[in-house]
Motif scaffolding. Structure first.
Motif, PDB file in Angstrom:
ATOM      1  N   SER A 140       0.860  -1.178   0.000  1.00  0.00           N
ATOM      2  CA  SER A 140       0.000   0.000   0.000  1.00  0.00           C
ATOM      3  C   SER A 140       0.897   1.229   0.000  1.00  0.00           C
ATOM      4  CB  SER A 140      -0.911   0.002   1.226  1.00  0.00           C
ATOM      5  OG  SER A 140      -1.702   1.172   1.262  1.00  0.00           O
ATOM      6  N   LYS A 142       1.135   5.407  -0.085  1.00  0.00           N
ATOM      7  CA  LYS A 142       0.472   6.706   0.072  1.00  0.00           C
ATOM      8  C   LYS A 142       1.475   7.797  -0.283  1.00  0.00           C
ATOM      9  CE  LYS A 142       0.081   8.953   3.942  1.00  0.00           C
ATOM     10  NZ  LYS A 142      -0.300   9.401   5.317  1.00  0.00           N
ATOM     11  N   TRP A 209      -3.375   7.420  -2.999  1.00  0.00           N
ATOM     12  CA  TRP A 209      -3.283   6.097  -2.390  1.00  0.00           C
ATOM     13  C   TRP A 209      -3.368   5.041  -3.491  1.00  0.00           C
ATOM     14  CZ3 TRP A 209      -3.310   4.795   2.989  1.00  0.00           C
ATOM     15  CH2 TRP A 209      -3.386   5.895   3.852  1.00  0.00           C
ATOM     16  N   ASP A 211      -2.930   0.530  -3.941  1.00  0.00           N
ATOM     17  CA  ASP A 211      -2.543  -0.828  -3.540  1.00  0.00           C
ATOM     18  C   ASP A 211      -2.191  -1.591  -4.814  1.00  0.00           C
ATOM     19  OD1 ASP A 211      -3.165  -0.167  -0.978  1.00  0.00           O
ATOM     20  OD2 ASP A 211      -5.053  -1.277  -0.897  1.00  0.00           O
TER      21      ASP A 211
END
Length: 420
Positions: A140, A142, A209, A211
């Motif tokens: 993940s 950010k 963001w 993933d």
């Protein structure tokens, strides 16, 4: 970003999307057709960040202006401008927060200070295991931009660097993320996160963001692709709405997978990079050829003052290890004790968060590098013989290949007994 009216087939006006993050953009370079992440399962990797910014700044780049203010103006009205680009990565038990660019301008009665910090590349991150069950396989990411013009006690740009320095000084970084060190990596990442969030409590903030599955990881021109970040700064530091000026691009990605923490051979496909081979089988063979019992046993699992930091110290303090030493002397149960001993080593090492391949290397290193009874033929013990025989075979084949090398090649003659 201007709004443009587009007419649909029915004559209706459709507004062009609004750019709500004018200071940053994100591009995903992991395209499905070029996916090459199949070797990550059961292997280690580490975070990598690199940029396209020239170290010298480049001769064709525009210089961001340093507009001075008069003393009287500075004495009456203090001014602070700060802008920071940060990336935060979480994957499995591993977390890291990395400031990539910090730009600041302090102007007050004490004088003027322009603070500009750029991290061109970052690769000194700990290894972590991408497990076969799929855990720790979806990072993940950010990406955040935080800016302020109202920080009054001290420059936020300077304070970010101070906070980062404090986080580094709180303890040395572990070489690999294990059960012993995973909380430390999380604490450091969150400390930097908290510092930045407090410093930039007012102003502007942008976040992206994403993933991404490591199976979609890919390579281009001998280095991995990843999440590509573009960073812009306002042309006028007094106006967030002024035209953004590009600073440069950073790519957040992960290194080529490697089967072991004990040797830096990586799986790189067709790449000509050093210490790289085409597939996992070749990489594992190269690791076996290069490992040394002493180096494996002295590998530091946890940095700092903890005396249990090495593989040797960690294992020798386990109750089952201590109990096995007198049990080896009972000849009627010696092989049974040895078999259980090797199983316990594997379980302990994999329980730390290392893979089965490395647990076999540790079994081999313990038998060849720690004081154990010579009366036991570990190469004939059920739970010990596989790694001993495999590593011995690979080392023997490597030595024979070296001996057959053309004249002028370096030959190394062993002066001690070969490892079991």
């Amino acid at each position: 970003m201007e709004t443009i009216q587009i007419t649909s087939s029915r004559g209706e006006g459709i507004a062009k999307p609004v750019n709500i993050t004018p200071l940053s953009t994100y591009e995903d370079e992991w395209a499905a057709p070029s996916a090459a992440g199949g070797d990550f399962a059961g292997a280690y990797t580490r975070l990598m960040i690199f940029s396209d910014l020239a170290a010298s700044g480049g001769t064709k780049r525009r210089t961001w202006p340093t507009k001075k203010r008069g003393y009287l103006t500075r004495a009456i009205v203090g001014k602070d401008f700060s802008l920071n680009l940060t990336v935060h990565v979480t994957v499995g038990a591993y977390e890291s927060t990395v400031p990539l660019a910090t730009i600041g301008h302090q102007s007050n009665s004490d004088g003027e200070l322009w603070n500009r910090v750029i991290h061109h590349s970052k690769s000194d991150f700990p290894l972590f295991l991408v497990k076969n069950d799929g855990s720790a396989s979806i990072p993940s990411v950010k990406i955040g931009v935080a800016g302020t013009k109202s920080y009054t006690s001290r420059g936020a740009a300077t304070a970010v660097q101070v906070a980062l320095g404090i986080a580094k000084a709180t303890g040395a970084q572990a070489n690999v993320v294990t059960r012993l060190s995973e909380q430390t990596t999380k604490d450091k990442a969150r400390a930097v996160d908290d510092a930045i969030s407090k410093l930039f409590a007012s102003g502007i903030a942008e976040e992206h963001w994403t993933d991404r599955d490591l199976r979609s990881w890919s390579v281009g021109r001998d280095r991995p692709r990843g999440a590509k970040i573009s960073f812009q700064v306002p042309s006028d530091e007094d106006d967030w709405n002024s035209t953004p000026r590009p600073v440069g691009n950073w790519t957040v990605t992960f290194d080529f997978p490697r089967p072991s923490i004990f040797a830096d051979w990586r799986i790189c496909g067709d790449s000509d990079l050093p210490r790289c081979v085409a597939n996992r089988q070749q990489a594992e063979r190269k690791v076996h050829e290069s490992v040394d019992p002493g180096e494996v046993l002295n590998y530091v699992l946890l940095n700092g003052s903890n005396s249990l930091g090495t593989v040797r110290a960690f294992l020798s303090q386990q109750d089952w290890y201590v109990a096995a030493q007198p049990a080896f002397l009972d000849k009627t149960k010696a092989n049974e004790t040895a078999s259980g001993f090797c199983r316990r080593i594997r379980n302990e090492i994999t329980g730390l968060g290392l893979n089965g391949f490395d647990s076999d290397i540790v079994v081999w290193a313990v038998i060849n590098g720690m004081p154990l009874p010579k009366s036991i033929d570990f190469q004939q013990v059920a739970d010990c013989k596989a790694p001993l025989n495999t590593i011995a075979e690979h080392k023997r084949n490597a030595a024979e290949s070296l001996a057959r090398a053309p004249a002028g090649g370096q030959k190394v003659a062993r002066t001690e007994d070969s490892p079991r």
